[in-house]
Design a protein around this motif. Structure first.
Motif, PDB file in Angstrom:
ATOM      1  N   LEU A 107       0.815  -1.221   0.000  1.00 44.71           N
ATOM      2  CA  LEU A 107       0.000   0.000   0.000  1.00 44.71           C
ATOM      3  C   LEU A 107       0.846   1.267   0.000  1.00 44.71           C
ATOM      4  O   LEU A 107       0.311   2.368  -0.089  1.00 44.71           O
ATOM      5  N   ASP A 108       2.149   1.119   0.050  1.00 46.00           N
ATOM      6  CA  ASP A 108       3.073   2.249   0.048  1.00 46.00           C
ATOM      7  C   ASP A 108       3.020   2.954  -1.307  1.00 46.00           C
ATOM      8  O   ASP A 108       3.167   2.335  -2.361  1.00 46.00           O
ATOM      9  N   ASP A 109       2.808   4.253  -1.271  1.00 48.75           N
ATOM     10  CA  ASP A 109       2.700   5.035  -2.506  1.00 48.75           C
ATOM     11  C   ASP A 109       3.999   5.084  -3.304  1.00 48.75           C
ATOM     12  O   ASP A 109       3.982   5.411  -4.490  1.00 48.75           O
ATOM     13  N   LEU A 169      -0.702  -5.774  -7.170  1.00 52.34           N
ATOM     14  CA  LEU A 169      -0.861  -7.041  -6.446  1.00 52.34           C
ATOM     15  C   LEU A 169      -1.760  -6.920  -5.213  1.00 52.34           C
ATOM     16  O   LEU A 169      -2.138  -7.932  -4.624  1.00 52.34           O
ATOM     17  N   VAL A 170      -2.104  -5.701  -4.835  1.00 52.10           N
ATOM     18  CA  VAL A 170      -2.914  -5.488  -3.627  1.00 52.10           C
ATOM     19  C   VAL A 170      -4.201  -6.315  -3.640  1.00 52.10           C
ATOM     20  O   VAL A 170      -4.492  -7.002  -2.651  1.00 52.10           O
TER      21      VAL A 170
END
Length: 94
Positions: A72-74, A83-84
């Motif tokens: 979730l890191d931008d 892939l989230v």
């Protein structure tokens, strides 16, 4: 069981491999499906009856959680952030 934040360290290693695109997307999806299949492979409800099964269950669940948080890191490329949904779907099977 993983006792000293190994799930976080494993996630760093997994992300390092994913960033270098060492595996095709289909292989990553198969790997995630294998992880997601663990609760069924252990037997629903049976994963808590044996310490070794319980450890496998919790370690895999914690690895998926850690991976989801990192994805979730931008600052990650879109190819990894894509892939989230797959990781989230795998985690929901726990």
């Amino acid at each position: 069981p993983l006792l000293f934040n190994e799930d976080d360290r494993l996630t760093v290693a997994v992300l390092s491999a994913l960033k270098r695109e060492l595996m095709p997307r289909a292989a990553v999806e198969r790997w995630l499906n294998t992880l997601a299949d663990l609760p069924a492979a252990l037997g629903h409800g049976e994963q808590f009856s044996d310490p070794a099964r319980h450890s496998r269950y919790l370690n895999t669940k914690n690895l998926l959680r850690s991976l989801l948080v990192r994805l979730l890191d931008d600052d990650l490329p879109d190819t990894l952030r894509a892939l989230v949904p797959d990781v989230r779907a795998a985690l929901q099977r726990f």
